[in-house]
Design a protein around this motif. Structure first.
Motif, PDB file in Angstrom:
ATOM      1  N   GLN A 150       0.738  -1.104  -0.098  1.00 14.78           N
ATOM      2  CA  GLN A 150       0.252   0.131   0.054  1.00 14.78           C
ATOM      3  C   GLN A 150       0.865   1.340  -0.056  1.00 14.78           C
ATOM      4  O   GLN A 150       0.478   2.162  -0.738  1.00 14.78           O
ATOM      5  CB  GLN A 150      -0.887  -0.021   1.176  1.00 14.78           C
ATOM      6  N   LYS A 164       1.950   1.832  -3.520  1.00 13.45           N
ATOM      7  CA  LYS A 164       0.895   2.391  -4.507  1.00 13.45           C
ATOM      8  C   LYS A 164       0.667   4.183  -4.069  1.00 13.45           C
ATOM      9  O   LYS A 164       0.416   4.550  -5.073  1.00 13.45           O
ATOM     10  CB  LYS A 164      -0.591   1.872  -3.917  1.00 13.45           C
ATOM     11  N   LYS A 165       0.647   4.407  -2.844  1.00 13.43           N
ATOM     12  CA  LYS A 165       0.807   5.840  -2.548  1.00 13.43           C
ATOM     13  C   LYS A 165       1.882   6.436  -3.377  1.00 13.43           C
ATOM     14  O   LYS A 165       1.621   7.566  -4.081  1.00 13.43           O
ATOM     15  CB  LYS A 165       0.684   6.122  -1.093  1.00 13.43           C
ATOM     16  N   SER A 183       2.026   6.588  -7.064  1.00 11.03           N
ATOM     17  CA  SER A 183       0.900   7.576  -7.794  1.00 11.03           C
ATOM     18  C   SER A 183       1.344   9.104  -7.721  1.00 11.03           C
ATOM     19  O   SER A 183       0.583   9.893  -8.482  1.00 11.03           O
ATOM     20  CB  SER A 183      -0.407   7.341  -6.933  1.00 11.03           C
ATOM     21  N   SER A 213       4.399  -3.586  -5.775  1.00 10.79           N
ATOM     22  CA  SER A 213       3.881  -2.448  -6.148  1.00 10.79           C
ATOM     23  C   SER A 213       4.367  -1.743  -7.434  1.00 10.79           C
ATOM     24  O   SER A 213       3.885  -1.537  -8.233  1.00 10.79           O
ATOM     25  CB  SER A 213       3.549  -1.526  -4.973  1.00 10.79           C
ATOM     26  N   LYS A 269       3.298  -1.866 -11.577  1.00 10.73           N
ATOM     27  CA  LYS A 269       3.522  -0.337 -12.307  1.00 10.73           C
ATOM     28  C   LYS A 269       4.618  -0.337 -13.370  1.00 10.73           C
ATOM     29  O   LYS A 269       4.937   0.331 -13.916  1.00 10.73           O
ATOM     30  CB  LYS A 269       3.791   0.799 -11.179  1.00 10.73           C
TER      31      LYS A 269
END
Length: 336
Positions: free
Chosen positions: A229, A232-233, A236, A258, A262
């Motif tokens: 997680q 992901k932050k 982005s 993650s 990407k």
């Protein structure tokens, strides 16, 4: 034939009663006599009968490892280290899982110790970070030693690792490879190690006059999912770091997943670094650069600290901070 207490008595030139006093760590024995008896015990390879000793001393020759930690490899290393000492000294080990959030934890553990006549406890994080809990053990006259003790430090014996210094050193290594944009994933706040590792990172960043981008500093909880997680932050964001240092290997592995989702290339586009050198560090690809803690050695020392408090045959041991090692693998690359 096995060596007897009488053999030790004859070899040391003292009475059987004196040998017995030394074995049971009684105070009314002169130091010179005690050293002589211990030397004879060591030379002859004498092993006391723990059952007989238990009846005389009202001790159980059982110690307990208490824990609330989901890291199975860490617990296995701790357990193996303690068992090595138990095997040599004639003690048995009991494992007792606890709940850090239990408001009645102190009373539960005190009842456990009394019910099973446990001689002493080895306390692991995050339980070792609960100063009120440790104070209650002391008030109940329960012998214990602590692994990775609270930064406040309690009066009992402790074993720790140099989390702050190791994190600082690893951050400097990352910087030396040309990285100036560095993120960090923090560990569970209930562990004192989390703040030590983060503070070591921040100190190195400050000492090298690098900018702290708080968008790249994410709170995790030492789990794979929290690392995922966090990634992901970070991924982005419009501006991204060239390296991310995670407070443990599980979160670093989550970051890797993650990043790979990407299609971020590791380490060509992003370096990822962990902490602990748990098995997952070499199971992922690319393998993790990380900080290796000597967990097994720490556990051995903690067991010696505890047993040395009530066993005259155990070499006296003092509290100690162990040094971690920087391990560089494929996940950390020098910027071109």
């Amino acid at each position: 034939m096995s060596v007897t207490i009488k053999d030790v008595s004859n070899h040391a030139g003292v009475s059987i009663k004196t040998v017995s006093r030394v074995i049971n760590n009684e105070e009314n024995v002169a130091d010179a006599t005690k050293h002589k008896v211990l030397a004879s015990i060591k030379k002859l390879g004498f092993s006391p009968n723990k059952s007989a000793q238990s009846l005389r001393s009202k001790r159980s020759y059982m110690i307990a490892l208490i824990y609330d930690n989901s890291n199975k490899s860490y617990l296995a290393d701790i357990q193996n280290g303690i068992l090595q000492v138990c095997k040599k000294s004639g003690y048995n080990l009991i494992l007792q899982e606890c709940d850090y959030e239990d408001k009645d934890l102190s009373n539960s553990i005190i009842d456990f110790v009394e019910s099973f006549n446990i001689d002493g406890l080895i306390v692991t994080p995050p339980l070792s970070d609960k100063d009120d809990f440790l104070s209650n053990l002391e008030l109940a006259n329960i012998q214990y030693s602590v692994i990775a003790q609270s930064t406040k430090k309690v009066s009992s014996s402790f074993v720790s690792s140099n989390d702050y210094d190791a994190s600082y050193e690893m951050t400097e290594k990352i910087i030396s490879l040309g990285h100036k944009k560095i993120g960090f994933v923090k560990g569970n706040e209930i562990y004192s190690a989390s703040s030590l590792r983060f503070n070591g990172f921040i100190s190195a960043i400050n000492d090298h006059s690098l900018e702290r981008n708080f968008d790249w500093i994410i709170q995790g909880d030492f789990t794979f999912e929290s690392g995922f997680q966090a990634g992901k932050k970070i991924f982005s964001l419009a501006e991204q770091p060239t390296a991310i240092f995670a407070s443990n290997d599980s979160m670093a592995a989550g970051l890797m997943k993650s990043a790979q989702m990407k299609k971020i290339l590791i380490p060509d586009e992003l370096s990822i670094i962990g902490f602990d050198d748990s098995p997952i560090a070499q199971q992922v690809w690319p393998s993790l650069s990380t900080v290796r803690q000597p967990v097994n050695e720490m556990a051995i020392h903690a067991a010696k600290l505890l047993i040395g408090k009530f066993d005259g045959l155990t070499e006296k041991t003092i509290s100690k901070e162990f040094k971690s090692a920087i391990i560089i693998r494929e996940s950390l690359k020098k910027l071109s």
